[in-house]
Structure formats: structure tokens, C-alpha cells
Design an enzyme around this catalytic site. Sequence first.
Site, PDB file in Angstrom:
ATOM      1  N   SER A  73       0.683  -1.098   0.110  1.00  0.00           N
ATOM      2  CA  SER A  73       0.048   0.105  -0.041  1.00  0.00           C
ATOM      3  C   SER A  73       0.832   1.280   0.114  1.00  0.00           C
ATOM      4  O   SER A  73       0.306   2.383  -0.168  1.00  0.00           O
ATOM      5  CB  SER A  73      -1.017   0.116   1.320  1.00  0.00           C
ATOM      6  OG  SER A  73      -1.990  -0.942   0.992  1.00  0.00           O
ATOM      7  N   LYS A  76       0.344   3.390  -2.715  1.00  0.00           N
ATOM      8  CA  LYS A  76      -0.820   4.397  -2.955  1.00  0.00           C
ATOM      9  C   LYS A  76      -0.521   5.631  -2.893  1.00  0.00           C
ATOM     10  O   LYS A  76      -1.011   6.715  -3.538  1.00  0.00           O
ATOM     11  CB  LYS A  76      -1.915   4.009  -1.848  1.00  0.00           C
ATOM     12  CG  LYS A  76      -2.619   2.500  -1.891  1.00  0.00           C
ATOM     13  CD  LYS A  76      -3.358   2.049  -0.843  1.00  0.00           C
ATOM     14  CE  LYS A  76      -4.043   0.746  -1.049  1.00  0.00           C
ATOM     15  NZ  LYS A  76      -4.778   0.268   0.057  1.00  0.00           N
ATOM     16  N   TYR A 198      -3.248  -2.476 -10.432  1.00  0.00           N
ATOM     17  CA  TYR A 198      -3.414  -2.268  -8.937  1.00  0.00           C
ATOM     18  C   TYR A 198      -2.463  -3.324  -8.129  1.00  0.00           C
ATOM     19  O   TYR A 198      -1.541  -3.021  -7.365  1.00  0.00           O
ATOM     20  CB  TYR A 198      -4.779  -2.083  -8.285  1.00  0.00           C
ATOM     21  CG  TYR A 198      -4.879  -2.187  -6.945  1.00  0.00           C
ATOM     22  CD1 TYR A 198      -4.456  -0.745  -6.053  1.00  0.00           C
ATOM     23  CD2 TYR A 198      -5.322  -3.282  -6.349  1.00  0.00           C
ATOM     24  CE1 TYR A 198      -4.507  -1.043  -4.893  1.00  0.00           C
ATOM     25  CE2 TYR A 198      -5.417  -3.298  -4.770  1.00  0.00           C
ATOM     26  CZ  TYR A 198      -5.086  -2.171  -4.158  1.00  0.00           C
ATOM     27  OH  TYR A 198      -5.194  -2.094  -2.701  1.00  0.00           O
ATOM     28  N   TYR A 250      -4.192   3.965   7.949  1.00  0.00           N
ATOM     29  CA  TYR A 250      -5.595   3.507   8.011  1.00  0.00           C
ATOM     30  C   TYR A 250      -6.202   3.984   9.402  1.00  0.00           C
ATOM     31  O   TYR A 250      -6.172   4.985   9.654  1.00  0.00           O
ATOM     32  CB  TYR A 250      -5.617   2.040   7.800  1.00  0.00           C
ATOM     33  CG  TYR A 250      -4.619   1.595   6.763  1.00  0.00           C
ATOM     34  CD1 TYR A 250      -5.055   1.723   5.339  1.00  0.00           C
ATOM     35  CD2 TYR A 250      -3.666   0.822   6.836  1.00  0.00           C
ATOM     36  CE1 TYR A 250      -4.335   1.592   4.278  1.00  0.00           C
ATOM     37  CE2 TYR A 250      -2.850   0.450   5.811  1.00  0.00           C
ATOM     38  CZ  TYR A 250      -3.103   0.896   4.380  1.00  0.00           C
ATOM     39  OH  TYR A 250      -2.547   0.572   3.572  1.00  0.00           O
ATOM     40  N   VAL A 268       1.303  -4.027   3.824  1.00  0.00           N
ATOM     41  CA  VAL A 268       0.933  -5.220   4.515  1.00  0.00           C
ATOM     42  C   VAL A 268       2.363  -6.197   4.178  1.00  0.00           C
ATOM     43  O   VAL A 268       2.254  -7.363   4.597  1.00  0.00           O
ATOM     44  CB  VAL A 268      -0.252  -6.101   4.083  1.00  0.00           C
ATOM     45  CG1 VAL A 268      -1.619  -5.177   4.684  1.00  0.00           C
ATOM     46  CG2 VAL A 268      -0.456  -6.054   2.747  1.00  0.00           C
TER      47      VAL A 268
END
Length: 334
Positions: A73, A76, A198, A250, A268
Site C-alpha cells: 500500500s 498508494k 493495482y 488507515y 502489508v
Amino acid sequence: MASEQERELRRQFFSGVCSNLHARYAANDEGEPAAYIPELAQVDPDLFAIAAVTIDDHHVGVGDLSHQFTIQSISKLLLYGLALETHGREKVLARVGVAPTGDTFNSIVLDEHDNRAPNPMVNAGAIAITDLVEGDEVGDRVERVRSMYERYLGRLPEIDQDVWASERATGNRNRAIAYLMLNQGIISDRVEETLDLYFGQCSVLVTVDDLALIGATLANHGVHPRTGEQVVRPDVVRDMLTVALSCGMYDYAGEWAYSVGVPAKSGVGGGIVGVIPGVGGLAVFSPRLDEHGNSVRGLRTFEELSATFGMHLFDPDRPWRADARAAQASPPMK
Ligand code: DON
């Protein structure tokens, strides 16, 4: 302005603190590597590395520095920058907001009021951002993303084909999110292609030093500490760091902002990168994750370094002064 000798002493001190923390937290075996992507569960859970890079390209590191892991992530954040540069704020904000969700990263939740994904750091937002990557077919789009990584890393990165395949085979929750967004008119109809991209961008292989270098580039208003290239525009870096501070960790983002207080992004794969504006980037890699999907040793290391060196952006005694950049300083001693 600090002399070269003073800066070297600071570096040695910072490096010593990192080595002590590494030795101490290596004994912490709380958490487990991500298992919902089967290939990620294969990792040695005890790998652990800490790295820092200053805006004048000085590197400090301890532990498993050469181990490559998937960026997950953390991609992102970089993809958000690419979308803002390519399409501008208005077009991006029409699809993806900037509000923290307080929900898990893979929640099937949209901003119903504005018919968009909540923010670019959760999966929904990241998939909507990925939809904006230009190119005629998926191969072109993958290369566009790899060349973005190349500007940050100083080399064209490899993609872990096994992790990519594993995500493709098991990523049905992301598929659900993507098709919901197609139904809502938030993303275009090349859904499978966008999901493939992605999964691919999440499977890019990096080291902890690469992450710290990314952090240093963002800390340096988008100018790469080694190549001197303007990798990403300063106004875009501002927006990237804002969402990293409010949404990057998050449903732990509020606690993180409170205790650590620097813009950051986790993945992760076990990586966390933090940005200390005007000073440098800090990164930790350790695959054991907590219930939020954040590296446990990573959290502990950042908490302790932030407290020791007064890194929190609103710390009244923050020694990372604005003139640190002008002085090209390394992390100062408190
Ligand atoms: O979408 C996924 O499940 C992964 N490829 C990325 C998730 C991730 O890294 C969330 N991080 N903590």
C-alpha cells in the site's frame, strides 16, 4: 550552520540509537505476516530493518537492509502523486476525497454524499486512482507506473511475479470494491485491467533503504537527494503528505498522528515510510503486522524515534527547524 564534523557526530548518534532499537525490538514477536495474500505468508517473519536517508543523501541503516519485499500500500501514496500531476486536483478530487474513514483499509465503503472513494490511501481510493493511470493497454500502464518508481528509486524496479499472481487469484474483495465503483460511475469499465495494474503496483519489490529514499525525496519538496531530479512537483508533495498524515496508517491514522506525528504510509508487506519535512525519510521493514495491517516493530520503532528526536510536527521543542533544509542538516541530537 553545522560543520561537517558536527553532522557526522549527529549521524553516528542517530545510527547508534537505531542499532539499539533494532536490538531491542528484534525480540518483539507480536503480530503475524499478512496471510490473506497467500504468497505474503511465506516471508520470514523475523526479518527486520531500519533505514534513514537525509535530504542531502546520507544513509543510515541497520538489519536486513538488502532484503527485498513488496511495497504494497505504500504504492498508494506515489500513485496519488502521479494522478495529481497528470490530471490535476479537480479531476482527482471528483473521484477520490481526502477524508479519513476510521475503517479498515479494504472496507467496501464509498463517500455517498459526493459519489467518490473516501481517500486515496484505502483500497477503494487507490483503485480509483489506478484507473486514472493512462495507457492504451495494461502493459503500457504498468510501464508508466514502473517508470514513476524509477524516478524515485534511481532504478527500474522488479515486480514480484508470485505475489502479483497471488493477489490476482485471491483479490476478490478488491474486485467487489472496483465493480461497485464501476456501478457508481466512479471508474471506467476497464476494471479487470485496472485491478491487474493495482495488484502489480503493490507487488513492486523494494528495500527499506528504497523506502527511506522515497521519504527523503518527499521531505525535500519532491527533489531526489541523489539525482537532483524534481521527481514530483512541490504542490503535489504537499497534497501527498497531507493525506499521508491524515489517512496513511488507515484506522490507526489518528493514533499515529497523535503519537508519532509525521506523514507516513504503511503496507502489508511490512514496510512503513515516514517523512520528516526538510530533514529526510525514515523507514522500517518488519513483516509482523497488527490488526490494522501495520508493522508492529515498525510502529514501536517510529514511536520511539519520534519521542527521542522530537520528530512530531507540532512538538514545541521540535529541533528539526525550518533552517535544517538550508543547512542541509542531518537529524540533530536533542
Ligand atoms: O489491496 C491489497 O490487499 C494489497 N495489495 C495492498 C494492501 C495493503 O498493503 C494494505 N496495507 N496495510
